[in-house]
Scaffold this motif. Structure first.
Motif, PDB file in Angstrom:
ATOM      1  N   LEU A  49       0.845  -1.183   0.000  1.00  0.00           N
ATOM      2  CA  LEU A  49       0.000   0.000   0.000  1.00  0.00           C
ATOM      3  C   LEU A  49       0.882   1.236   0.000  1.00  0.00           C
ATOM      4  O   LEU A  49       1.770   1.381   0.837  1.00  0.00           O
ATOM      5  N   ALA A  50       0.620   2.139  -0.943  1.00  0.00           N
ATOM      6  CA  ALA A  50       1.303   3.433  -0.971  1.00  0.00           C
ATOM      7  C   ALA A  50       0.482   4.443  -0.182  1.00  0.00           C
ATOM      8  O   ALA A  50      -0.748   4.518  -0.343  1.00  0.00           O
ATOM      9  N   VAL A  51       1.137   5.197   0.663  1.00  0.00           N
ATOM     10  CA  VAL A  51       0.447   6.227   1.450  1.00  0.00           C
ATOM     11  C   VAL A  51       1.246   7.529   1.385  1.00  0.00           C
ATOM     12  O   VAL A  51       2.462   7.529   1.216  1.00  0.00           O
ATOM     13  N   MET A  52       0.508   8.620   1.542  1.00  0.00           N
ATOM     14  CA  MET A  52       1.111   9.945   1.670  1.00  0.00           C
ATOM     15  C   MET A  52       0.820  10.467   3.070  1.00  0.00           C
ATOM     16  O   MET A  52      -0.336  10.420   3.529  1.00  0.00           O
ATOM     17  N   ARG A  53       1.845  10.946   3.736  1.00  0.00           N
ATOM     18  CA  ARG A  53       1.688  11.479   5.090  1.00  0.00           C
ATOM     19  C   ARG A  53       1.290  12.961   5.011  1.00  0.00           C
ATOM     20  O   ARG A  53       2.045  13.796   4.521  1.00  0.00           O
ATOM     21  N   GLU A  54       0.080  13.252   5.504  1.00  0.00           N
ATOM     22  CA  GLU A  54      -0.463  14.602   5.407  1.00  0.00           C
ATOM     23  C   GLU A  54       0.439  15.622   6.101  1.00  0.00           C
ATOM     24  O   GLU A  54       0.655  16.727   5.591  1.00  0.00           O
ATOM     25  N   SER A  55       0.993  15.281   7.251  1.00  0.00           N
ATOM     26  CA  SER A  55       1.822  16.239   7.981  1.00  0.00           C
ATOM     27  C   SER A  55       3.071  16.601   7.192  1.00  0.00           C
ATOM     28  O   SER A  55       3.513  17.764   7.204  1.00  0.00           O
ATOM     29  N   ALA A  56       3.645  15.640   6.479  1.00  0.00           N
ATOM     30  CA  ALA A  56       4.834  15.922   5.667  1.00  0.00           C
ATOM     31  C   ALA A  56       4.482  16.786   4.466  1.00  0.00           C
ATOM     32  O   ALA A  56       5.248  17.677   4.081  1.00  0.00           O
ATOM     33  N   ALA A 320      10.592  16.814   4.292  1.00  0.00           N
ATOM     34  CA  ALA A 320      10.477  15.494   4.907  1.00  0.00           C
ATOM     35  C   ALA A 320       9.829  14.531   3.933  1.00  0.00           C
ATOM     36  O   ALA A 320       9.022  14.931   3.081  1.00  0.00           O
ATOM     37  N   ALA A 321      10.153  13.254   4.049  1.00  0.00           N
ATOM     38  CA  ALA A 321       9.579  12.241   3.162  1.00  0.00           C
ATOM     39  C   ALA A 321       8.091  12.082   3.444  1.00  0.00           C
ATOM     40  O   ALA A 321       7.691  11.779   4.574  1.00  0.00           O
ATOM     41  N   ALA A 322       7.269  12.283   2.424  1.00  0.00           N
ATOM     42  CA  ALA A 322       5.824  12.153   2.583  1.00  0.00           C
ATOM     43  C   ALA A 322       5.292  10.830   2.050  1.00  0.00           C
ATOM     44  O   ALA A 322       4.220  10.388   2.449  1.00  0.00           O
ATOM     45  N   LEU A 323       6.034  10.191   1.162  1.00  0.00           N
ATOM     46  CA  LEU A 323       5.547   8.997   0.469  1.00  0.00           C
ATOM     47  C   LEU A 323       6.193   7.743   1.052  1.00  0.00           C
ATOM     48  O   LEU A 323       7.419   7.655   1.148  1.00  0.00           O
ATOM     49  N   GLU A 324       5.363   6.793   1.445  1.00  0.00           N
ATOM     50  CA  GLU A 324       5.824   5.500   1.951  1.00  0.00           C
ATOM     51  C   GLU A 324       5.070   4.387   1.236  1.00  0.00           C
ATOM     52  O   GLU A 324       3.921   4.570   0.824  1.00  0.00           O
ATOM     53  N   VAL A 325       5.712   3.224   1.134  1.00  0.00           N
ATOM     54  CA  VAL A 325       5.034   2.033   0.639  1.00  0.00           C
ATOM     55  C   VAL A 325       5.191   0.941   1.689  1.00  0.00           C
ATOM     56  O   VAL A 325       6.310   0.625   2.109  1.00  0.00           O
ATOM     57  N   VAL A 420      -4.652   4.985  -7.077  1.00  0.00           N
ATOM     58  CA  VAL A 420      -5.147   5.685  -5.889  1.00  0.00           C
ATOM     59  C   VAL A 420      -4.088   5.577  -4.790  1.00  0.00           C
ATOM     60  O   VAL A 420      -3.534   4.494  -4.573  1.00  0.00           O
ATOM     61  N   ILE A 421      -3.820   6.687  -4.126  1.00  0.00           N
ATOM     62  CA  ILE A 421      -2.875   6.704  -3.006  1.00  0.00           C
ATOM     63  C   ILE A 421      -3.598   7.281  -1.796  1.00  0.00           C
ATOM     64  O   ILE A 421      -4.160   8.384  -1.856  1.00  0.00           O
ATOM     65  N   CYS A 422      -3.603   6.534  -0.717  1.00  0.00           N
ATOM     66  CA  CYS A 422      -4.254   6.986   0.510  1.00  0.00           C
ATOM     67  C   CYS A 422      -3.409   8.050   1.202  1.00  0.00           C
ATOM     68  O   CYS A 422      -2.173   7.952   1.251  1.00  0.00           O
ATOM     69  N   ASN A 429      -4.283   6.866  10.271  1.00  0.00           N
ATOM     70  CA  ASN A 429      -5.688   6.864   9.883  1.00  0.00           C
ATOM     71  C   ASN A 429      -5.801   7.400   8.464  1.00  0.00           C
ATOM     72  O   ASN A 429      -5.151   8.407   8.119  1.00  0.00           O
ATOM     73  N   VAL A 430      -6.594   6.754   7.637  1.00  0.00           N
ATOM     74  CA  VAL A 430      -6.788   7.220   6.266  1.00  0.00           C
ATOM     75  C   VAL A 430      -7.752   8.398   6.292  1.00  0.00           C
ATOM     76  O   VAL A 430      -8.909   8.253   6.720  1.00  0.00           O
ATOM     77  N   VAL A 431      -7.284   9.570   5.845  1.00  0.00           N
ATOM     78  CA  VAL A 431      -8.097  10.780   5.908  1.00  0.00           C
ATOM     79  C   VAL A 431      -8.632  11.206   4.556  1.00  0.00           C
ATOM     80  O   VAL A 431      -9.603  11.966   4.469  1.00  0.00           O
ATOM     81  N   SER A 432      -7.996  10.736   3.470  1.00  0.00           N
ATOM     82  CA  SER A 432      -8.461  11.077   2.117  1.00  0.00           C
ATOM     83  C   SER A 432      -7.683  10.198   1.145  1.00  0.00           C
ATOM     84  O   SER A 432      -6.910   9.310   1.552  1.00  0.00           O
ATOM     85  N   ALA A 433      -7.908  10.438  -0.146  1.00  0.00           N
ATOM     86  CA  ALA A 433      -7.188   9.664  -1.163  1.00  0.00           C
ATOM     87  C   ALA A 433      -6.960  10.521  -2.384  1.00  0.00           C
ATOM     88  O   ALA A 433      -7.720  11.460  -2.674  1.00  0.00           O
ATOM     89  N   LEU A 434      -5.896  10.208  -3.118  1.00  0.00           N
ATOM     90  CA  LEU A 434      -5.514  10.922  -4.328  1.00  0.00           C
ATOM     91  C   LEU A 434      -5.644  10.010  -5.542  1.00  0.00           C
ATOM     92  O   LEU A 434      -5.248   8.842  -5.493  1.00  0.00           O
ATOM     93  N   ARG A 435      -6.183  10.549  -6.618  1.00  0.00           N
ATOM     94  CA  ARG A 435      -6.186   9.858  -7.897  1.00  0.00           C
ATOM     95  C   ARG A 435      -4.967  10.294  -8.701  1.00  0.00           C
ATOM     96  O   ARG A 435      -4.567  11.451  -8.653  1.00  0.00           O
TER      97      ARG A 435
END
Length: 438
Positions: A49-56, A320-325, A420-422, A429-435
């Motif tokens: 799962l790829a995620v983006m950290r909102e705080s970053a 800061a790194a925002a993208l993690e898998v 889609v990236i959460c 917590n998943v707060v939104s998603a990106l297309r």
């Protein structure tokens, strides 16, 4: 006039056929994903799962805004990094002057969602691409578009398309400078001036609005060699601009001087800001990866930037790194090796292998406070389509079923692997998603 409208993206449907979505998911709108109550660490979503950290994302956006305020430069972030109109809109709301794109196909995506000022940092070639651009300029009188040119042949083609279309305003072009062995761009001042004069002669169909290039391919094994090469290239672009200024070849409006990927943008703002041209001008950097940063290549690049430009430390902590898998440990077949459920189809590997960051044993009630760091003795040695080969100490605590977060290098080639990236908060917590649109 079009305006940015993401409603169709937010209303688009997610179901179990979308990578990263759970198998029991019944169709929902993208905008509703934040209301599902999902948490990555509770295993509410399958891995990888790829995620983006909102705080970053917020941190990086704020840092770049402060940098631009300090330098007086504009930013037209390169949209090819994410190809996410939701992130484009975020960047525009945060002050981006334009969105840069790398192909007419990408321009079509941006126009679909109402982005009104676009810079194509490439040459529009071929009938379909050229006619699309001109037709958009005719359809929307407020559409502010710029593209690169580097040859008399292309100048003549574009002028003919504009003339035959009946467009009542000129196509705005940026004269691209290049270097031997590089990509597109005029290889000498003499060649650039020949193209610039052809643009002037193509009035009223074309208007020369600036000079640009891309310095990111000039990285050399030794840092000092890279700096010298970039310095020389930027001076060559300024020489082109000075020549065009001296001969009165620029069209109406402020002259644009544009370069600056995510490695040397400090050098671009410093050099271009001091350009000795008589016309009013603006410096436009095109950093694409500042918003997401990474966990390896751009970490090193930013440390080099800090060494070149120490005053950036006054802007606060750097990007800061925002993208993690995220992936699971699926096998420990040998004492010093683990296999994980992530591979070439999921994560970038063109710049450097993924970097293991942290791990979690997903017991009931596990939270972000239970995350443990992974040391440098855990190293990715290879990727297959769906497998990651991780070299580990024989004493590694990793066990089958453990969750591991990987940092990436070169965000572009991770984004293009996910529809889609959460987006998650610091508790995952998943707060939104990106297309994305690749």
């Amino acid at each position: 006039m079009t305006t940015i409208d993401l409603n169709s993206i937010e209303a688009s449907t997610l179901d179990r056929t979308v990578k990263g979505m759970p198998g029991h998911l019944t169709p929902i709108a993208l905008k509703d994903i934040g209301g599902k109550g999902w948490n990555v660490l509770r295993q509410d979503l399958p891995l990888p799962l790829a995620v983006m950290r909102e705080s970053a994302l917020k941190h990086n956006s704020g840092w770049m805004r402060r940098y631009l305020e300090a330098t007086g430069a504009l930013i037209a972030p390169h949209g090819k990094t994410t190809m996410s109109p939701q992130l484009f809109a975020r960047q525009v709301a945060d002050g981006a002057w334009a969105i840069t794109l790398g192909s007419v196909e990408q321009v079509q995506v941006a126009r679909q969602y109402g982005f009104g000022r676009l810079l194509l940092a490439n040459q529009p070639v071929g009938r379909q691409s050229q006619r699309y651009i001109v037709d958009e300029l005719k359809r929307d009188s407020a559409f502010d578009f710029y593209c690169f040119v580097d040859s008399v042949a292309l100048v003549r083609q574009l002028a003919a398309v504009v003339r035959d279309s009946g467009l009542k305003r000129p196509l705005q072009v940026i004269l691209e400078g290049g270097f031997a062995g590089g990509r597109t761009g005029c290889r000498s001042l003499a060649d650039a001036m020949t193209v610039a004069r052809a643009i002037k002669a193509a009035a009223p169909y074309l208007s020369l609005r600036g000079v640009g290039g891309y310095e990111g391919l000039l990285r050399r094994p030794a840092l000092e060699e890279s700096t010298q090469a970039v310095d020389g290239f930027l001076k060559s672009l300024i020489d082109i601009a000075v020549g065009c200024d001296r001969e009165g070849l620029f069209g109406e409006g402020e002259v644009l001087l544009t370069a600056g990927g995510t490695v040397f943008y400090d050098m671009v703002t410093k050099q271009f800001s001091a350009a000795q041209i008589t016309r009013p001008f603006r410096v436009v950097v095109r950093c694409g990866c500042y918003l997401t940063h990474d966990s390896f290549s751009y970490v090193k690049s930013f440390e080099q930037l800090r060494a070149r430009t120490p005053w950036v430390d006054d802007l606060g902590a750097g990007p800061a790194a925002a993208l993690e898998v995220w992936a699971y440990v699926q096998s420990r077949p040998e004492p010093g090796k683990a296999l994980l459920t992530v591979g070439r189809r999921d994560i970038s590997f063109d710049s450097a292998m993924p970097t293991p960051l942290k791990w979690l044993r997903p017991d009931a009630g596990a939270t972000a406070a239970d995350l443990q760091p992974i040391g440098p003795d855990h190293v990715v040695t290879g990727l297959n389509d769906q497998h990651c080969h991780l070299q580990i100490p024989e004493t590694s605590p990793l066990a089958v079923g453990d969750m591991v977060a990987f940092g990436i290098s070169h965000p572009c080639t991770t984004f293009d692997k996910w529809q889609v990236i959460c987006v998650v908060d610091d508790e995952y917590n998943v707060v939104s998603a990106l297309r994305t649109f690749f």
